[in-house]
Design an enzyme around this catalytic site. Structure first.
Site, PDB file in Angstrom:
ATOM      1  CG  ASP A 186     100.569   6.690 -19.246  1.00 52.74           C
ATOM      2  OD1 ASP A 186     100.948   5.798 -18.748  1.00 52.74           O
ATOM      3  OD2 ASP A 186     100.258   6.647 -20.122  1.00 52.74           O
ATOM      4  N   GLY A 187     101.910   7.029 -16.106  1.00 58.90           N
ATOM      5  CA  GLY A 187     103.177   7.825 -15.799  1.00 58.90           C
ATOM      6  C   GLY A 187     104.033   8.580 -16.242  1.00 58.90           C
ATOM      7  CD  GLU A 206     102.905   4.785 -22.277  1.00 58.57           C
ATOM      8  OE1 GLU A 206     102.730   3.996 -21.103  1.00 58.57           O
ATOM      9  OE2 GLU A 206     103.598   4.998 -22.882  1.00 58.57           O
ATOM     10  CB  THR A 236     102.125   1.096 -20.231  1.00 63.96           C
ATOM     11  OG1 THR A 236     101.177   1.076 -20.707  1.00 63.96           O
ATOM     12  CG2 THR A 236     103.571   0.157 -19.934  1.00 63.96           C
ATOM     13  CB  THR A 271     104.114   5.644 -11.767  1.00 60.46           C
ATOM     14  OG1 THR A 271     104.983   5.933 -11.282  1.00 60.46           O
ATOM     15  CG2 THR A 271     103.155   6.359 -10.521  1.00 60.46           C
ATOM     16  CE  LYS A 323     103.283   8.101 -21.480  1.00 58.86           C
ATOM     17  NZ  LYS A 323     103.359   7.026 -19.937  1.00 58.86           N
ATOM     18  N   GLY A 324     107.966   6.767 -22.150  1.00 61.94           N
ATOM     19  CA  GLY A 324     108.078   5.631 -23.453  1.00 61.94           C
ATOM     20  C   GLY A 324     109.444   4.494 -22.477  1.00 61.94           C
ATOM     21  N   GLY A 325     109.633   4.897 -21.156  1.00 59.33           N
ATOM     22  CA  GLY A 325     110.594   3.779 -20.509  1.00 59.33           C
ATOM     23  C   GLY A 325     110.137   3.053 -20.416  1.00 59.33           C
ATOM     24  N   GLY A 326     108.592   2.470 -20.764  1.00 56.88           N
ATOM     25  CA  GLY A 326     108.564   1.079 -20.753  1.00 56.88           C
ATOM     26  C   GLY A 326     107.999   0.526 -22.383  1.00 56.88           C
TER      27      GLY A 326
HETATM   28  C1  5RP Z   1     105.686   3.531 -20.363  1.00 59.95           C
HETATM   29  C2  5RP Z   1     105.892   4.768 -19.441  1.00 59.95           C
HETATM   30  C3  5RP Z   1     105.538   4.762 -18.490  1.00 59.95           C
HETATM   31  O1  5RP Z   1     104.430   5.311 -17.813  1.00 59.95           O
HETATM   32  C4  5RP Z   1     107.409   5.385 -17.726  1.00 59.95           C
HETATM   33  O2  5RP Z   1     108.028   4.699 -18.241  1.00 59.95           O
HETATM   34  C5  5RP Z   1     106.578   5.953 -16.170  1.00 59.95           C
HETATM   35  O3  5RP Z   1     106.401   4.328 -15.372  1.00 59.95           O
HETATM   36  P1  5RP Z   1     107.257   4.626 -13.765  1.00 59.95           P
HETATM   37  O4  5RP Z   1     105.628   4.798 -13.817  1.00 59.95           O
HETATM   38  O5  5RP Z   1     107.246   2.883 -14.410  1.00 59.95           O
HETATM   39  O6  5RP Z   1     108.330   5.326 -13.971  1.00 59.95           O
HETATM   40  O7  5RP Z   1     105.972   5.659 -19.900  1.00 59.95           O
HETATM   41  O8  5RP Z   1     105.816   3.194 -21.396  1.00 59.95           O
END
Ligand code: 5RP
Length: 223
Positions: A80-81, A102, A25, A28, A93-96
């Site tokens: 994954d990002g 994930e 998610t 990226t 992780k977990g910005g989204g």
């Molecule tokens: C979502 C995540 C994303 O992988 C993480 O926040 C990186 O996001 P981006 O690719 O938009 O920088 O952990 O929960």
């Protein structure tokens, strides 16, 4: 080229015909999923995706990537990002707010590949607050538990909706700032020991490779 797009393209080249792929998610992995869909069409590959969020589910469906579940398949590869990557390839992780699903998909994969802009590489985790998914009824007791561990916890608030972010699993997200995280392996377990915590955004010991992109190259980091 945009570093996120560059690593997304590179990761899509790692997918082989017949694979089941965990679809991460974020912005990226958005590039990865788009590049993967293009390969599926151009090369007539048979690939199934296991989405880690509504975001990656809807994108996969829109682009014609067949989706499946962990009940039917295990991922050969998860892509994954991340918000931070340390030199031992531990992550935040977990910005989204998608870190629970994930983690389930990424940890189940035979190979876990992380794709980031190289700006996400850090010497020690902890500048980015640790997202913690919490059952709504346990919010205040979990907050106390986190604060007794030295963290400062903030309930993540929504945009374009009044009140808190509600995760894909119908829970709240507490973003927890620690002064430093010298022992991420320990902290990952300790956070999940607080009653009411569903999952936290520290990922340790699971990553096989990180592709870190800049404007002109992709670096591969392995343990
Ligand atoms: C979502 C995540 C994303 O992988 C993480 O926040 C990186 O996001 P981006 O690719 O938009 O920088 O952990 O929960």
């Amino acid at each position: 080229m945009d570093p996120k797009k560059r690593v997304g393209l590179e990761a899509a080249l790692r997918v082989e015909d017949g694979m089941v792929v965990g679809l991460g998610t974020g912005s990226t992995t958005h590039h990865f999923i788009k590049s993967l869909a293009e390969r599926l069409k151009e090369e007539e590959l048979e690939v199934w995706g296991i989405p880690t969020s509504y975001q990656s589910y809807f994108l996969a469906v829109e682009l014609g990537i067949p989706v499946t579940t962990l009940d039917e398949h295990r991922p050969d590869l998860a892509v994954d990002g991340a918000d931070e990557v340390d030199p031992h390839l531990n992550l935040i992780k977990g910005g989204g707010a998608a870190h629970t699903r994930e983690k389930i998909v990424d940890y189940a994969a035979r190979t876990f590949l992380v794709i980031v802009d190289e700006a996400k590489l850090v010497d020690q985790l902890g500048r980015f607050p640790v997202p913690v998914e919490v059952l709504p009824g346990a919010m205040s007791t979990v907050k106390e538990g986190l604060e007794s561990m030295g963290g400062t916890a903030h309930l993540r608030m929504a945009h374009m909706k009044d009140g808190p972010v509600i995760s894909d699993n119908n829970n709240f997200i507490l973003d927890v700032q620690f002064e430093s995280i010298p022992h991420p392996v320990h902290l990952e377990k300790e956070l999940n020991n607080i009653p009411g915590v569903l999952e936290n955004g520290i990922f340790t010991g699971a990553v096989d490779e990180v592709l870190a992109g800049s404007v002109d190259q992709v670096k591969s980091l392995k343990k």
